[in-house]
Each structure stands twice: as structure tokens, then as C-alpha cells.
Design a protein around this motif. Structure first.
Motif, PDB file in Angstrom:
ATOM      1  N   LEU A 126      71.859  57.605  18.357  1.00 22.37           N
ATOM      2  CA  LEU A 126      70.988  56.499  17.959  1.00 22.37           C
ATOM      3  C   LEU A 126      69.789  56.507  18.896  1.00 22.37           C
ATOM      4  N   LEU A 127      68.598  56.623  18.333  1.00 24.16           N
ATOM      5  CA  LEU A 127      67.374  56.590  19.123  1.00 24.16           C
ATOM      6  C   LEU A 127      66.707  55.242  18.896  1.00 24.16           C
ATOM      7  N   ILE A 128      66.811  54.346  19.878  1.00 26.94           N
ATOM      8  CA  ILE A 128      66.262  52.995  19.768  1.00 26.94           C
ATOM      9  C   ILE A 128      64.750  53.063  19.918  1.00 26.94           C
ATOM     10  N   ALA A 129      64.040  52.551  18.897  1.00 24.61           N
ATOM     11  CA  ALA A 129      62.588  52.692  18.870  1.00 24.61           C
ATOM     12  C   ALA A 129      61.838  51.459  19.339  1.00 24.61           C
ATOM     13  N   VAL A 130      62.486  50.290  19.338  1.00 22.29           N
ATOM     14  CA  VAL A 130      61.742  49.066  19.650  1.00 22.29           C
ATOM     15  C   VAL A 130      62.466  48.162  20.652  1.00 22.29           C
ATOM     16  N   SER A 131      63.749  47.930  20.476  1.00 20.55           N
ATOM     17  CA  SER A 131      64.462  46.976  21.322  1.00 20.55           C
ATOM     18  C   SER A 131      64.358  47.345  22.798  1.00 20.55           C
ATOM     19  N   THR A 132      64.156  46.320  23.647  1.00 18.67           N
ATOM     20  CA  THR A 132      63.985  46.554  25.082  1.00 18.67           C
ATOM     21  C   THR A 132      65.189  46.093  25.898  1.00 18.67           C
ATOM     22  N   GLY A 133      66.249  45.623  25.250  1.00 17.65           N
ATOM     23  CA  GLY A 133      67.428  45.157  25.975  1.00 17.65           C
ATOM     24  C   GLY A 133      67.998  46.245  26.873  1.00 17.65           C
ATOM     25  N   THR A 134      67.924  46.057  28.168  1.00 16.55           N
ATOM     26  CA  THR A 134      68.272  47.096  29.141  1.00 16.55           C
ATOM     27  C   THR A 134      69.680  47.621  28.950  1.00 16.55           C
ATOM     28  N   VAL A 135      70.611  46.751  28.599  1.00 19.38           N
ATOM     29  CA  VAL A 135      72.023  47.123  28.545  1.00 19.38           C
ATOM     30  C   VAL A 135      72.323  48.155  27.460  1.00 19.38           C
ATOM     31  N   LEU A 136      71.483  48.256  26.436  1.00 20.70           N
ATOM     32  CA  LEU A 136      71.799  49.086  25.282  1.00 20.70           C
ATOM     33  C   LEU A 136      72.041  50.551  25.640  1.00 20.70           C
ATOM     34  N   THR A 137      71.221  51.100  26.523  1.00 21.65           N
ATOM     35  CA  THR A 137      71.404  52.506  26.910  1.00 21.65           C
ATOM     36  C   THR A 137      72.326  52.665  28.112  1.00 21.65           C
ATOM     37  N   LYS A 138      72.745  51.554  28.698  1.00 24.40           N
ATOM     38  CA  LYS A 138      73.571  51.613  29.917  1.00 24.40           C
ATOM     39  C   LYS A 138      75.068  51.492  29.632  1.00 24.40           C
ATOM     40  N   LYS A 139      75.429  50.854  28.506  1.00 26.45           N
ATOM     41  CA  LYS A 139      76.841  50.548  28.253  1.00 26.45           C
ATOM     42  C   LYS A 139      77.721  51.779  28.306  1.00 26.45           C
ATOM     43  N   TYR A 140      77.256  52.885  27.732  1.00 27.80           N
ATOM     44  CA  TYR A 140      78.068  54.098  27.677  1.00 27.80           C
ATOM     45  C   TYR A 140      77.556  55.202  28.605  1.00 27.80           C
ATOM     46  N   PRO A 142      77.288  57.487  31.886  1.00 25.03           N
ATOM     47  CA  PRO A 142      78.318  57.917  32.837  1.00 25.03           C
ATOM     48  C   PRO A 142      78.332  57.008  34.057  1.00 25.03           C
ATOM     49  N   PRO A 143      79.506  56.655  34.582  1.00 24.23           N
ATOM     50  CA  PRO A 143      80.837  57.168  34.227  1.00 24.23           C
ATOM     51  C   PRO A 143      81.562  56.343  33.186  1.00 24.23           C
ATOM     52  N   ALA A 144      80.868  55.390  32.526  1.00 26.81           N
ATOM     53  CA  ALA A 144      81.538  54.545  31.533  1.00 26.81           C
ATOM     54  C   ALA A 144      82.098  55.371  30.378  1.00 26.81           C
ATOM     55  N   ALA A 145      81.408  56.442  30.005  1.00 24.04           N
ATOM     56  CA  ALA A 145      81.861  57.336  28.942  1.00 24.04           C
ATOM     57  C   ALA A 145      81.398  58.751  29.283  1.00 24.04           C
ATOM     58  N   PRO A 146      82.151  59.766  28.860  1.00 21.59           N
ATOM     59  CA  PRO A 146      81.743  61.140  29.182  1.00 21.59           C
ATOM     60  C   PRO A 146      80.451  61.554  28.496  1.00 21.59           C
ATOM     61  N   ASP A 147      80.188  60.984  27.320  1.00 20.17           N
ATOM     62  CA  ASP A 147      78.974  61.296  26.569  1.00 20.17           C
ATOM     63  C   ASP A 147      78.376  60.010  26.031  1.00 20.17           C
ATOM     64  N   ASN A 148      77.088  59.818  26.266  1.00 20.41           N
ATOM     65  CA  ASN A 148      76.377  58.623  25.815  1.00 20.41           C
ATOM     66  C   ASN A 148      75.487  59.014  24.642  1.00 20.41           C
ATOM     67  N   TYR A 149      75.689  58.377  23.478  1.00 21.41           N
ATOM     68  CA  TYR A 149      74.940  58.737  22.278  1.00 21.41           C
ATOM     69  C   TYR A 149      73.769  57.784  22.003  1.00 21.41           C
TER      70      TYR A 149
END
Length: 405
Positions: A126-140, A142-149
Motif C-alpha cells: 500500500l503506497l499512501i499518497a495523502v494521509s500524514t498520520g505518522t503511525v501508518l508506516t510505523k505499525k509494521y 521492524p522489529p514489529a513485523a519481518p516485512d512492512n508492506y
């Protein structure tokens, strides 16, 4: 233009007729590549959603005109999330089940929070084009998940807040009042502004909230004025921002008004009128009307959509750049497999000169945010449009702003 809806539907039906719904197309076939687009195309957030979608469509037209990706054309599967969290979550499930190879979109932070789990679980970028919510790219991350999509081509709230606070300090302001809406976006913006103000030694002397759909915030604005704040900061989305500007003017509160990048939207500028003049906000892209003939993106947008004014120029530019980066990743991966596309985004070899900046290694395994602080400019509402707030920003806007490593 090949994305016009009837033809788009025909291409999609053709793709579905030759490809089993639950099986991704083989990488050596010539069937269309389905890319999801999720955003608010109706309601108060629609200026952002429509502009983003137009930017994506424009990029896809360019890509398809040069043969698509390895001979395969792109078909956009567009869905209106109405800026509603539950609708966004349902769309994310639908798009992942229909095996889009990736999705570009997401405008509202709440919708993003409701959507990212589905993409992560399905291993679809998922490539977020507009939303600025910092947590969106941080939730998964590393090390929360091996791969962040989850990737992003827009600035984070933290960056916006840092730029706003820096501008307040530049103006010699010490005490500030903030009004934030009660959405996830407003909540995150309030927290980010608090944190950045504390680090900069700025005093937040008044905090007020408002709801989506509120028609009068005079009481909150009056309390801000009574706090003797030297500036008003507003964090929200949609027509409510214009109401606040008019309320501020009606009580004669003559202090600077700053806020998130959403002050650049046409529904703020048009609805606030002269009350919105002078509002300041961070921007990744400012639509310089004097440079339309020199800017390929603006010229192409004008030709395609028959307008000189983009409802949300930042959204359009970020959607356009995001789609081109996704194209480069799929081409590099030589595959429509989600993991391979994700890894290609993290290791992009091609340098891409986009609308916002020149992208050179915009992502890594650890960092899925393409925008850094040096790419942000300060915009100001002037004469019914967004202009550069400072001459030095206008000079920087014409320069290549590479990602800060």
C-alpha cells in the motif's frame, strides 16, 4: 484517455474473464495489471481524493502510453471510501481479495488505520499518497513485523508540526492557541504539535477541539483569544477550517493563523474568502500558475482535466509521484508478487525526477517514508490561491530537493 470509466470497466471485465479471481496473473502474460485506488471521492475530503485520483490517472496514462509494464497495461480499480473508517476497511478487504497487485491512496488517517491491517495480512503493498498520520508506516516497521508492506509519499504529521513550530519561532512567537478536530487526524496532529512545541520551548496556552460538521466555533476561538495567544494553529480537514477563519475574523482576532497542509485545499480557500487570506501551511508542492507552461505535470494536468486550478495540488502531485514510483518498483521486480514489489520499493535502483522532488532511494527496509523535512515549503493563502510564503522557499521550490539521508 484510456482511464475513462466505460473503457476502464471493459478492461477490468476482460481481465477478470481470463484470470481466475483468486489467482494472480502469471508474470509472463499480457493481461492488465490491476492497481487499487482508495480515497474519498465524495464529501468534505473529496478535493484531496479527487486530486489524488487525477494525479494517479495521469501517471497511468503516461505509463500505458509507453507500453505499460513489461507489455502489460495498468487498470485502476477505484473505490470511494467516503472518508469513513468502516468503508475504508471494507474496501481494503475487497481490493486484497480481488488480488490487486498494490494500492495507491488513503487520504484520511482514520481510514488508513482501519485499512493497513488488510494489506499487511495479504502481503500487498500500500503506497499512501495523502494521509500524514505518522503511525501508518510505523505499525509494521521492524522489529514489529519481518516485512512492512505500508509505504508513504506524503509528509508525516511530525514533520508538519516541526515545520509549523519552526515558522512560529521564526516569527518570534512564544504563546500559541490550537484548535484540532476530533478525528484520528486531529488527535494525532494535536499530539505532534504539543511534542514539537515542548521541544522548541513554545507555550501552548489554549487547546480546543471541534467536530466534523460543526458550523460555528466562535466559543472556542474566543477562548483562544482570551488566552492572549500570539498565534492560532488549526489542525483539521474540510470546510470546518473555513468556519474557524470566519469566526476568527468576526471577533476581530488579528493574529497569524497557521495549520496543517490542508489549508491549501480549495474548499478552505473558497469558503473562507478574505478571512482565509494569510493562512500559512507546510507544502510539498505549490502550484505556481506562472510556471504552468514550464512544468510538464501542470501542463499535462491542465490538458487532461481542463482546469487551471487543482482542488488539492499536493494530493495530485503525491498521487502522481507515488504511481510512478510503484511503476518503477514493479518493473524492477519483474513480478506482480507482493513481496518482490515491496523489496523493489525498498531498493529502487532507478532515480526518478518527480513533481515534488528527485527520488533517489526514497525507501529502505527500515524507512518507508519518502518525504523528509528539507522537501517541505511554507505556503500562504494569497489572492485566492496558495503562494510561496517566503522568497527563499520559492527558490528552493525550483531546486532538486533530494531525500535527507
Amino acid at each position: 484517455m484510456m482511464w475513462i470509466l466505460p473503457r476502464c470497466r471493459a478492461l477490468l471485465l476482460f481481465a477478470l474473464s481470463i484470470t481466475p479471481l483468486l489467482c494472480p496473473a502469471q508474470d509472463n502474460d499480457t493481461s492488465p495489471i490491476r492497481i487499487g485506488v482508495s480515497g474519498p471521492f465524495t464529501g468534505g475530503s473529496s478535493p484531496m481524493g479527487e486530486s489524488m485520483r487525477n494525479g494517479i490517472r495521469l501517471a497511468v496514462e503516461e505509463i500505458n502510453n509507453i507500453g505499460g509494464i513489461n507489455g502489460r497495461k495498468i487498470v485502476l480499480v477505484e473505490r470511494d471510501d467516503e472518508a469513513k473508517n468502516e468503508v475504508g476497511a471494507r474496501i481494503a478487504e475487497e481490493l486484497t481479495q480481488h488480488k490487486v497487485v498494490a494500492t495507491v491512496g488513503i487520504v484520511n488517517t482514520g481510514v488508513g488505520l482501519a485499512s493497513i491491517d488488510a494489506y499487511q495480512k495479504a502481503k500487498i503493498p500500500l503506497l499512501i499518497a495523502v494521509s500524514t498520520g505518522t503511525v501508518l508506516t510505523k505499525k509494521y516497521a521492524p522489529p514489529a513485523a519481518p516485512d512492512n508492506y505500508i509505504f508513504r509519499i506524503s509528509p508525516t504529521l511530525d514533520l508538519e508540526a516541526k515545520v509549523v513550530v519552526s515558522d512560529l519561532k521564526r516569527k518570534g512567537m512564544q504563546s500559541v492557541s490550537i484548535l484540532a478536530d476530533t478525528t484520528a487526524y486531529g488527535e494525532a496532529g494535536l499530539k505532534a504539535f504539543r511534542d514539537q512545541s515542548k521541544q522548541a520551548g513554545l507555550d501552548v496556552v489554549s487547546e480546543e477541539r471541534f467536530n466534523i460538521g460543526d458550523q460555528d466555533m466562535t466559543a472556542q476561538v474566543k477562548r483562544g483569544k482570551a488566552s492572549s495567544a500570539q498565534a492560532l494553529v488549526v489542525w483539521g480537514i474540510g470546510p470546518e477550517l473555513a468556519v474557524i477563519a470566519r469566526n476568527k475574523e468576526s471577533i476581530g482576532w488579528k493574529v497569524p493563523m497557521l495549520g496543517s497542509w490542508t489549508f491549501s485545499m480549495r474548499n478552505f480557500i473558497d469558503l473562507s474568502g478574505k478571512a482565509g487570506e494569510g493562512a500559512l501551511m507546510p507544502q510539498t508542492f505549490i502550484q505556481d500558475l506562472g510556471s504552468v507552461s514550464k512544468n510538464g505535470f501542470l501542463l499535462a494536468y491542465k490538458r487532461a482535466f481542463k482546469t487551471d486550478l487543482i482542488p488539492s495540488p499536493m494530493s495530485a502531485a503525491q498521487g502522481y509521484d507515488g504511481m510512478h514510483l510503484l511503476y518503477l518498483a514493479i518493473r524492477q521486480a519483474n513480478s506482480t508478487d507482493g513481496l518482490k514489489i515491496k523489496e523493489a520499493l525498498e531498493t529502487l535502483k532507478s532515480r526518478y525526477q518527480g513533481v515534488i522532488t528527485t527520488y533517489h532511494k526514497p525507501f529502505s527496509k527500515e524507512d518507508h517514508d519518502a518525504i523528509t523535512q528539507n522537501m517541505l515549503l511554507m505556503g500562504v493563502v494569497a489572492a485566492g490561491r496558495v503562494d510561496y510564503a517566503y522568497a527563499d522557499d520559492q527558490k528552493r521550490g525550483a531546486m532538486l530537493r533530494m531525500k535527507a539521508q
